[in-house]
Design a protein around this motif. Structure first.
Motif, short mmCIF file in Angstrom:
data_model
loop_
_atom_site.label_atom_id
_atom_site.label_comp_id
_atom_site.label_asym_id
_atom_site.label_seq_id
_atom_site.Cartn_x
_atom_site.Cartn_y
_atom_site.Cartn_z
N ARG A 57 15.75 4.50 -0.86
CA ARG A 57 14.58 4.08 -1.62
C ARG A 57 13.37 4.80 -1.06
O ARG A 57 13.03 4.64 0.10
N TRP A 58 12.77 5.55 -1.90
CA TRP A 58 11.66 6.38 -1.46
C TRP A 58 10.42 6.13 -2.29
O TRP A 58 10.51 5.92 -3.51
N ARG A 59 9.33 6.13 -1.62
CA ARG A 59 8.04 6.09 -2.31
C ARG A 59 7.48 7.51 -2.22
O ARG A 59 7.00 7.94 -1.17
N PHE A 116 10.87 0.65 0.63
CA PHE A 116 10.69 2.02 0.18
C PHE A 116 10.01 2.82 1.27
O PHE A 116 8.89 2.48 1.68
N THR A 142 12.22 3.78 -12.12
CA THR A 142 11.79 3.14 -10.89
C THR A 142 12.82 2.08 -10.56
O THR A 142 12.98 1.11 -11.28
N ARG A 143 13.53 2.30 -9.53
CA ARG A 143 14.58 1.37 -9.18
C ARG A 143 14.09 0.37 -8.14
O ARG A 143 14.80 0.04 -7.23
N HIS A 144 12.89 -0.06 -8.37
CA HIS A 144 12.39 -1.03 -7.40
C HIS A 144 12.91 -2.39 -7.78
O HIS A 144 12.29 -3.18 -8.42
N VAL A 145 14.12 -2.67 -7.48
CA VAL A 145 14.76 -3.92 -7.92
C VAL A 145 14.95 -4.86 -6.74
O VAL A 145 15.00 -4.46 -5.61
N ARG A 193 5.64 -1.50 -9.80
CA ARG A 193 5.49 -1.57 -8.37
C ARG A 193 5.89 -2.94 -7.81
O ARG A 193 6.53 -3.06 -6.78
N HIS A 235 15.94 -2.23 2.10
CA HIS A 235 15.53 -1.82 0.77
C HIS A 235 14.05 -1.52 0.66
O HIS A 235 13.53 -1.38 -0.43
N VAL A 286 5.18 7.23 -6.49
CA VAL A 286 6.22 6.74 -7.38
C VAL A 286 7.38 6.24 -6.53
O VAL A 286 7.80 6.90 -5.59
N ASP A 287 7.86 5.08 -6.89
CA ASP A 287 9.02 4.53 -6.18
C ASP A 287 10.27 5.01 -6.88
O ASP A 287 10.38 4.91 -8.12
N LEU A 288 11.18 5.45 -6.08
CA LEU A 288 12.38 6.01 -6.68
C LEU A 288 13.58 5.65 -5.83
O LEU A 288 13.54 5.73 -4.60
N PHE A 289 14.60 5.24 -6.52
CA PHE A 289 15.87 5.00 -5.83
C PHE A 289 16.73 6.23 -6.00
O PHE A 289 17.11 6.60 -7.11
#
Lengths: 288, 584
Positions: A216-218, B26, B581-584, B52, B24, A228-231
């Motif tokens: 998980r990267w910002r 980021f 955006t996989r901020h889940v 976000r 998890h 941007v947050d990206l998995f």
């Protein structure tokens, strides 16, 4: 400049290299004679566009009267091979945890020296939000003013907006990562227009080249904008690789169309080797 | 919970949450350009803040899965109310349940403990409680709690006997599917044969104990008599104490009783003796059978107005009345309680016996048709009796004695009697039936007096109380000093009181007293009490498993389904070309 600075190191390496002058003229509007001696035999135009600072006595008023364009006459000294070395100083060239900025500086210094070894006149430009001459850029790299990489606008747009600042039949070398949104074909054609040779050297950091690690990267763009947050998973990695390959292909094809050279150098590898083997292999530079 | 220690696994939950957020979170990464990440789409096309702040649904899902697994491990079980054992409790409400053991605990208290023991089991549900006395009385209550609370008030153990068989039958009839628990201090012989039933458990909580008891008490104008019984296998000595409650005079006598002996003890009484209370030693298992009240029996004589014109008849009737010893003649009708006349005299509300003495009649020798249910004819013999009367003189009312179609003695309502009688052609006046009839007549009249119908009753026998007139208000004082007021349109009351001692009733112009004694030999005999459990509720083979259902299988299934969903969620790839955006 310290003894261990990339410019110093590049200058040191460049002293042992010589820029290989192109044997064929660029496809352009004038000139079709090939030189036989490297560094001297060039087909070049005796006119060029006026740039502020040119001697007003050399203005060709007849051309102005006909076309309302300010042009200057090139005398013998003017038609000597000239290299315009453009260094991208946009924000992306100073990526954190990478050596891109140092690599660009090293390359610039090496190419400057290599150009001088080819008896070319070298003028150095900085490309950021605008295209500006590097203060002291015609002097050895040691005397260059240090620069910082910053700015978020597309350097390609700056180049497009700059018009034709360089003399015709010169060699234009552009050092950048080319992570621009400007259309590659359009830009390359602009750069190649009136040039005797065009060399595009793409400098990437290892993190630019390699697919991003999973997780998980910002992501934050070095040149600004919202993070941007990206998995990142395998699919994202594969997509990144494809994007990089596509990017490379696009620029290569654009360069091929105008007979320009496009080469990619990895900053960390370059600085570790202190030698641009790729440029040697593709004939851009050669040992003296 | 089958495995409560599994709750310890729940302590890992905070660690799970912590690991999740650490894993998890980021991590920041600066890139040269987002161009290569999104294949040429401009960043601005995707907007600025993108998802976000989203809820960590995956984390919540994982927490839920973890919770389900912990609960499955704990193996929560719940009691299926549909499969609970419905329990009906029948309690012995008789006097013997008051008996205490050497530790001072009564049989009632022990029975209460058995109820608690049964209800402590989660699969038992109390649905009804029946008090077994002379009649079966259900305890009121909508829930088990209400039943237990109301039982505590209603269960007084003051009945002279307990009809447990009837109570059990009532329980079976009213709750066909319920299990029955009977709590008593003994096991009747008649019930023992029913222990093959799978529904009935008989819990006897009594203890065989020696007991001395007054089992009979009576008083006449000359003496007081009690009977003392020794319900034990050992000889016993006791002291009988008599006390005149009006003068305070006391009399004592010591007696020794052989095992199981019943001894009669008498006290001669004088005319000036008032109410007497007899007591024996109180140092035994029950106290209620150690005293008896014997009231002074002197009643005022019946006031009779003799209004007979014929002298001979008047003499015959007068002598018979005087022979009862309970009559005094009154000159006026208004103060009389009975008028005997030979003419058509309107006596109003005063009861009247009219003798139709016209001559010129016939004599009858029978066969006499009699209404033996009438108290007036109690003990009378009509053998050899010659009864003469003038048949032309009609007798109104319902015949009590008749010969053929000719009534000789009739009753019209509660206060009118008519008798055809010609002494000249009768010999009834020379038979025992003549004084016997007037004795019954006087007794009946005396029993109609306002007040308690009987001077002495046993606990469990309804107390009859008559008012002087309908709608009269009567005040009743109970032995413990409390009072009740009886008010209504009736003239006769039936009271069901359990206190032993002297009761007083007061009307407008009259007063009456009565003694109620706890005389119940069967309840005093504690030798038959026992502690024993008979019968066993049958458990169905898989009842335990049905009663307490395990939740583990369902929880595991739910956890697996959620786990599969979780796996699918975290494996779903990011669509190409979109800023996912996989901020889940």
């Amino acid at each position: 400049m310290s003894a261990s600075s990339p410019q110093f190191d590049g200058e040191k390496q460049g002293a042992q290299m010589r820029l290989v002058l192109p044997r064929r003229a660029m496809q352009g509007s004038t000139g079709n004679l090939s030189g036989t001696r490297s560094g001297v035999s060039l087909d070049f135009s005796d006119y060029r566009e006026y740039h502020p600072g040119d001697d007003l006595r050399n203005l060709d008023w007849n051309v102005f009267a006909r076309s309302d364009k300010l042009t200057v006459k090139l005398f013998h000294e003017e038609v000597a091979p000239r290299v315009d070395l453009v260094i991208d100083r946009s924000g992306s060239m100073d990526l954190a945890n990478s050596r891109k900025a140092d690599a660009a500086a090293w390359l610039a210094a090496m190419l400057w020296c290599a150009s001088r070894n080819a008896e070319c006149r070298v003028r150095t430009w900085m490309l950021g939000d605008r295209l500006d001459p590097l203060p002291g850029g015609s002097r050895p790299p040691a005397e260059w003013e240090p620069w910082t990489c910053e700015g978020g606008n597309d350097p390609g747009r700056a180049l497009m907006a700059a018009g034709h600042p360089w003399p015709r039949n010169g060699i234009r070398i552009l050092v950048s990562d080319f992570l621009w949104q400007t259309d590659a074909n359009q830009l390359v054609r602009r750069l190649a227009d009136g040039a005797a040779g065009l060399i595009l050297i793409r400098v990437l950091a290892r993190v630019d080249r390699d697919a991003p690690p999973r997780g998980r990267w910002r992501l934050s763009d070095r040149e600004g904008g919202e993070p941007v947050d990206l998995f990142v998973d395998a699919a994202v990695q594969e997509r990144y690789r494809r994007a990089l390959t596509s990017h490379t292909r696009v620029w290569k094809e654009a360069c091929q169309q105008v007979n320009a050279t496009f080469e990619t150098l990895i900053a960390e590898d370059l600085l570790d080797a202190q030698r641009a083997y790729a440029l040697e292999r593709n004939g851009t530079v050669e040992p003296v | 919970m089958t495995y409560p220690l599994m709750w310890l696994a729940a302590m890992a939950l905070p660690a799970l949450v912590g690991v999740y957020f650490l894993h998890h979170r980021f991590k920041r990464m600066e890139v040269s350009s987002l161009l290569l990440w999104f294949e040429g789409k401009t960043i601005s096309e995707s907007g600025s803040k993108l998802n976000r702040m989203q809820w960590p649904w995956i984390l919540l899902l994982e927490i839920l899965i973890f919770t389900l697994l912990v609960l499955a491990g704990v193996d929560l079980r719940w009691t299926d109310s549909a499969n609970k054992n419905r329990i009906v409790v029948v309690v012995d409400n008789s006097l013997s349940m008051q008996a205490v053991d050497s530790k001072g605990a009564s049989a009632r208290a022990r029975a209460e403990g058995e109820i608690e023991k049964v209800l402590r089991k989660q699969n038992n549900e109390l649905v009804a409680v029946l008090l077994a006395g002379e009649e079966t009385v259900p305890v009121v209550g909508d829930s088990a709690t209400d039943l237990l609370l109301n039982l505590d008030d209603a269960w007084r153990c003051d009945e002279a006997q307990a009809n447990l068989a009837g109570a059990v039958s009532t329980a079976i009839r009213t709750h066909p599917a319920a299990r029955i628990l009977v709590l008593s201090d003994h096991v009747p012989e008649a019930i023992k044969g029913r222990f093959d039933s799978e529904r009935l458990v008989w819990e006897a909580v009594g203890k065989s104990t020696a007991n001395l008891a007054i089992v009979r008490a009576a008083r006449s104008d000359k003496r007081c008599v009690i009977e003392v019984a020794n319900y034990s296998g050992e000889p016993a000595d006791t002291e009988v104490r008599w006390k005149d409650m009006s003068s305070g005079r006391a009399f004592r006598s010591s007696i020794g009783l052989a095992p199981s002996e019943v001894r009669t003890v008498q006290l001669p009484v004088q005319l000036d003796y008032g109410d007497i209370v007899a007591r024996i030693s109180d140092e035994d298992a029950v106290k209620w059978d150690n005293q008896a009240w014997l009231l002074d029996v002197k009643d005022p004589p019946l006031r009779v107005r003799l209004d007979l014109q014929d002298e001979e008849t008047r003499g015959l009737v007068g002598r018979a009345l005087l022979a009862t010893g309970k009559v005094v003649f009154q000159p006026a009708v208004t103060r009389s309680e009975l008028v005997i006349t030979d003419r058509d005299l309107d006596t109003g509300l005063v009861p009247r016996l009219r003798l139709h003495t016209q001559g010129g009649g016939d004599s009858f020798v029978g066969p006499y048709v009699t209404d033996r249910s009438s108290p007036l004819l109690e003990g009378l013999s009509f053998n050899g009796l010659v009864w003469g009367r003038n048949s032309d003189s009609p007798l109104p009312g319902v015949p009590l004695v008749s010969v053929g179609q000719i009534p000789l003695l009739t009753r019209s309502g509660p206060r009118r009697l008519d008798m055809g009688f010609d002494y000249q052609i009768s010999n009834i006046q020379a038979t025992p039936a003549w004084p016997g009839f007037f004795w019954n007549l006087v007794d009946e009249r005396l029993s109609q007096r306002p007040g308690f119908a009987r001077r002495q009753v046993r606990v469990g026998v309804p107390i009859r109380l008559r008012a002087a007139r309908a709608s009269e208000t009567i005040k009743v004082s109970l032995p413990d000093g409390s009072e009740r007021e009886l008010q209504g349109t009736r003239r006769e009351w039936l009271l069901l009181e359990r206190q032993t001692g002297i009761y007083k009733a007061t009307g407008v112009d009259w007063g009456s007293r009565m003694a109620q004694n706890a005389i119940a030999p069967a309840e005093s005999d504690l030798s038959i009490c026992t502690t024993r459990r008979a019968g066993k509720w049958q458990e169905e083979p898989d009842q335990q498993s049905r009663i307490r259902r395990s939740s583990a299988p369902w929880l595991l299934v739910a956890a697996l389904m959620l786990l599969a969903w979780h796996h699918r969620l975290v494996r779903t790839p990011v669509p190409t070309g979109t800023m996912e955006t996989r901020h889940v």
